[in-house]
Design a protein around this motif. Structure first.
Motif, PDB file in Angstrom:
ATOM      1  N   ARG A 228       0.851  -1.197   0.000  1.00 25.48           N
ATOM      2  CA  ARG A 228       0.000   0.000   0.000  1.00 25.48           C
ATOM      3  C   ARG A 228       0.879   1.238   0.000  1.00 25.48           C
ATOM      4  O   ARG A 228       2.049   1.182   0.359  1.00 25.48           O
ATOM      5  CB  ARG A 228      -0.870   0.035   1.259  1.00 25.48           C
ATOM      6  N   GLN A 229       0.273   2.380  -0.346  1.00 27.45           N
ATOM      7  CA  GLN A 229       0.952   3.658  -0.182  1.00 27.45           C
ATOM      8  C   GLN A 229       0.965   3.987   1.315  1.00 27.45           C
ATOM      9  O   GLN A 229       0.213   3.409   2.104  1.00 27.45           O
ATOM     10  CB  GLN A 229       0.240   4.739  -0.986  1.00 27.45           C
ATOM     11  N   TRP A 230       1.837   4.933   1.727  1.00 31.15           N
ATOM     12  CA  TRP A 230       2.038   5.201   3.144  1.00 31.15           C
ATOM     13  C   TRP A 230       0.727   5.537   3.859  1.00 31.15           C
ATOM     14  O   TRP A 230       0.447   4.986   4.927  1.00 31.15           O
ATOM     15  CB  TRP A 230       3.056   6.338   3.325  1.00 31.15           C
ATOM     16  N   ASP A 231      -0.081   6.441   3.309  1.00 27.84           N
ATOM     17  CA  ASP A 231      -1.340   6.813   3.970  1.00 27.84           C
ATOM     18  C   ASP A 231      -2.280   5.618   4.085  1.00 27.84           C
ATOM     19  O   ASP A 231      -2.958   5.443   5.105  1.00 27.84           O
ATOM     20  CB  ASP A 231      -2.030   7.958   3.226  1.00 27.84           C
ATOM     21  N   GLU A 232      -2.336   4.786   3.042  1.00 32.81           N
ATOM     22  CA  GLU A 232      -3.175   3.581   3.082  1.00 32.81           C
ATOM     23  C   GLU A 232      -2.636   2.577   4.102  1.00 32.81           C
ATOM     24  O   GLU A 232      -3.420   1.922   4.793  1.00 32.81           O
ATOM     25  CB  GLU A 232      -3.230   2.934   1.699  1.00 32.81           C
ATOM     26  N   ALA A 233      -1.314   2.464   4.181  1.00 32.85           N
ATOM     27  CA  ALA A 233      -0.705   1.554   5.164  1.00 32.85           C
ATOM     28  C   ALA A 233      -1.047   2.021   6.582  1.00 32.85           C
ATOM     29  O   ALA A 233      -1.394   1.212   7.452  1.00 32.85           O
ATOM     30  CB  ALA A 233       0.804   1.498   4.962  1.00 32.85           C
ATOM     31  N   ARG A 234      -0.976   3.323   6.793  1.00 31.21           N
ATOM     32  CA  ARG A 234      -1.302   3.860   8.116  1.00 31.21           C
ATOM     33  C   ARG A 234      -2.769   3.610   8.456  1.00 31.21           C
ATOM     34  O   ARG A 234      -3.102   3.202   9.582  1.00 31.21           O
ATOM     35  CB  ARG A 234      -0.979   5.352   8.168  1.00 31.21           C
TER      36      ARG A 234
END
Length: 164
Positions: free
Chosen positions: A42-48
Protein backbone atom coordinates in the motif's frame (compact mmCIF):
# COMPACT_ATOMS: atom_id res chain seq x y z
CA UNK A 1 12.90 -34.94 35.05
CA UNK A 2 11.30 -32.45 37.46
CA UNK A 3 13.66 -29.71 36.22
CA UNK A 4 12.70 -30.43 32.61
CA UNK A 5 8.99 -30.31 33.50
CA UNK A 6 9.45 -26.97 35.29
CA UNK A 7 11.22 -25.58 32.21
CA UNK A 8 8.41 -26.76 29.91
CA UNK A 9 5.77 -25.25 32.18
CA UNK A 10 7.69 -21.97 32.39
CA UNK A 11 8.05 -21.87 28.60
CA UNK A 12 4.33 -22.55 28.12
CA UNK A 13 3.37 -19.91 30.70
CA UNK A 14 5.70 -17.37 29.04
CA UNK A 15 4.19 -18.10 25.61
CA UNK A 16 0.62 -17.69 26.93
CA UNK A 17 1.52 -14.50 28.83
CA UNK A 18 3.24 -13.03 25.76
CA UNK A 19 0.32 -13.85 23.50
CA UNK A 20 -2.08 -12.30 26.02
CA UNK A 21 -0.02 -9.11 25.84
CA UNK A 22 -0.84 -8.60 22.16
CA UNK A 23 -4.28 -8.74 20.55
CA UNK A 24 -4.69 -10.55 17.23
CA UNK A 25 -3.09 -10.15 14.71
CA UNK A 26 -0.17 -8.60 16.61
CA UNK A 27 2.84 -10.57 17.84
CA UNK A 28 5.03 -9.77 20.83
CA UNK A 29 8.55 -8.63 20.08
CA UNK A 30 10.06 -8.15 23.51
CA UNK A 31 7.54 -5.92 25.31
CA UNK A 32 5.94 -4.39 22.19
CA UNK A 33 3.29 -5.68 19.79
CA UNK A 34 3.88 -5.59 16.04
CA UNK A 35 2.13 -6.86 12.94
CA UNK A 36 3.84 -7.32 9.59
CA UNK A 37 0.91 -6.73 7.26
CA UNK A 38 1.82 -8.76 4.17
CA UNK A 39 -1.62 -9.01 2.55
CA UNK A 40 -0.95 -6.33 -0.04
CA UNK A 41 1.48 -3.45 -0.56
CA UNK A 42 0.00 0.00 0.00
CA UNK A 43 0.95 3.66 -0.18
CA UNK A 44 2.04 5.20 3.14
CA UNK A 45 -1.34 6.81 3.97
CA UNK A 46 -3.18 3.58 3.08
CA UNK A 47 -0.70 1.55 5.16
CA UNK A 48 -1.30 3.86 8.12
CA UNK A 49 -5.07 3.57 7.70
CA UNK A 50 -4.76 -0.22 7.64
CA UNK A 51 -2.82 -0.19 10.92
CA UNK A 52 -5.39 2.14 12.48
CA UNK A 53 -8.16 -0.26 11.40
CA UNK A 54 -6.32 -2.83 13.52
CA UNK A 55 -6.30 -0.45 16.55
CA UNK A 56 -2.65 0.45 16.03
CA UNK A 57 -0.54 2.74 13.90
CA UNK A 58 2.59 2.51 11.82
CA UNK A 59 5.49 1.43 14.03
CA UNK A 60 7.71 3.89 15.88
CA UNK A 61 11.33 2.94 16.56
CA UNK A 62 12.80 4.91 19.44
CA UNK A 63 15.86 2.82 20.27
CA UNK A 64 18.58 0.79 18.57
CA UNK A 65 17.31 -2.20 20.52
CA UNK A 66 13.81 -1.74 19.04
CA UNK A 67 15.26 -1.61 15.51
CA UNK A 68 17.45 -4.66 16.11
CA UNK A 69 14.59 -6.61 17.69
CA UNK A 70 12.31 -5.83 14.74
CA UNK A 71 14.88 -6.79 12.11
CA UNK A 72 15.63 -10.06 13.96
CA UNK A 73 11.89 -10.73 14.18
CA UNK A 74 11.44 -10.15 10.45
CA UNK A 75 14.26 -12.59 9.64
CA UNK A 76 13.43 -15.22 12.26
CA UNK A 77 9.70 -15.29 11.52
CA UNK A 78 10.48 -15.59 7.80
CA UNK A 79 8.12 -12.72 7.15
CA UNK A 80 10.42 -10.95 4.74
CA UNK A 81 8.79 -8.42 2.48
CA UNK A 82 8.31 -10.18 -0.87
CA UNK A 83 10.30 -9.12 -3.93
CA UNK A 84 11.83 -5.65 -3.51
CA UNK A 85 9.13 -4.24 -1.26
CA UNK A 86 10.01 -2.63 2.06
CA UNK A 87 7.99 -1.96 5.23
CA UNK A 88 6.51 1.47 5.89
CA UNK A 89 7.00 2.70 9.46
CA UNK A 90 5.50 5.72 11.18
CA UNK A 91 8.08 8.41 10.40
CA UNK A 92 7.57 11.44 8.19
CA UNK A 93 8.89 14.90 7.44
CA UNK A 94 5.77 16.05 5.59
CA UNK A 95 5.06 19.70 6.21
CA UNK A 96 8.57 20.52 7.49
CA UNK A 97 11.23 19.18 5.14
CA UNK A 98 14.14 17.64 7.01
CA UNK A 99 12.38 17.60 10.41
CA UNK A 100 11.56 13.92 10.88
CA UNK A 101 8.95 12.89 13.45
CA UNK A 102 7.24 9.67 14.41
CA UNK A 103 3.45 9.51 14.27
CA UNK A 104 3.45 9.68 18.10
CA UNK A 105 4.91 13.20 17.83
CA UNK A 106 8.44 12.33 19.00
CA UNK A 107 11.45 13.35 16.89
CA UNK A 108 13.19 10.57 14.99
CA UNK A 109 16.81 9.76 15.81
CA UNK A 110 18.96 10.69 12.84
CA UNK A 111 22.08 9.10 11.38
CA UNK A 112 23.68 5.80 12.20
CA UNK A 113 22.72 3.24 13.41
CA UNK A 114 19.11 3.96 12.44
CA UNK A 115 19.36 5.30 8.92
CA UNK A 116 20.94 3.46 6.00
CA UNK A 117 22.76 4.55 2.88
CA UNK A 118 22.03 4.62 -0.83
CA UNK A 119 25.04 4.53 -3.15
CA UNK A 120 27.25 5.80 -0.31
CA UNK A 121 24.92 8.71 0.51
CA UNK A 122 23.49 8.72 4.04
CA UNK A 123 19.73 8.70 4.43
CA UNK A 124 17.49 10.61 4.49
CA UNK A 125 18.53 11.80 1.07
CA UNK A 126 15.33 12.19 -0.96
CA UNK A 127 14.57 15.85 -0.27
CA UNK A 128 11.01 16.98 -0.90
CA UNK A 129 10.27 13.91 -3.04
CA UNK A 130 10.69 11.37 -0.23
CA UNK A 131 8.82 12.13 2.98
CA UNK A 132 7.80 8.77 4.43
CA UNK A 133 10.02 6.41 6.41
CA UNK A 134 10.48 2.77 5.49
CA UNK A 135 12.57 -0.16 6.63
CA UNK A 136 14.37 -0.71 3.35
CA UNK A 137 14.68 -4.38 2.43
CA UNK A 138 17.55 -3.74 0.00
CA UNK A 139 19.60 -2.07 2.77
CA UNK A 140 19.14 -4.73 5.51
CA UNK A 141 16.02 -2.96 6.85
CA UNK A 142 17.76 0.25 7.86
CA UNK A 143 15.47 3.30 7.78
CA UNK A 144 15.25 5.17 4.48
CA UNK A 145 13.10 8.02 3.29
CA UNK A 146 10.82 6.90 0.50
CA UNK A 147 8.10 8.31 -1.68
CA UNK A 148 4.82 8.28 0.21
CA UNK A 149 3.05 7.24 -3.00
CA UNK A 150 5.21 4.15 -3.61
CA UNK A 151 3.97 0.75 -2.49
CA UNK A 152 5.32 -1.05 0.55
CA UNK A 153 3.95 -3.27 3.29
CA UNK A 154 2.73 -1.88 6.61
CA UNK A 155 4.63 -2.53 9.83
CA UNK A 156 1.96 -1.89 12.45
CA UNK A 157 2.42 -1.40 16.17
CA UNK A 158 -0.25 -1.77 18.84
CA UNK A 159 -0.39 0.87 21.56
CA UNK A 160 0.96 3.84 19.61
CA UNK A 161 -0.77 7.08 20.60
CA UNK A 162 -0.94 9.11 17.40
CA UNK A 163 -0.21 12.84 17.59
CA UNK A 164 0.41 13.51 13.89
Amino acid sequence: MAHKMRCLLLAAFTLVATRALCPEPYEAVKSKCYYLELEEPRQWDEARTRCQELDGDLAVIHTCDDLGDLVRHIHMSQEEAPFNFSFFVGGTDRGDEGAWYWVDGTPMNMGLPYWGQTDGVHEPSGGEEQNCAELNKNNRYYIHDGECEKYAFALCQYGVVAKL
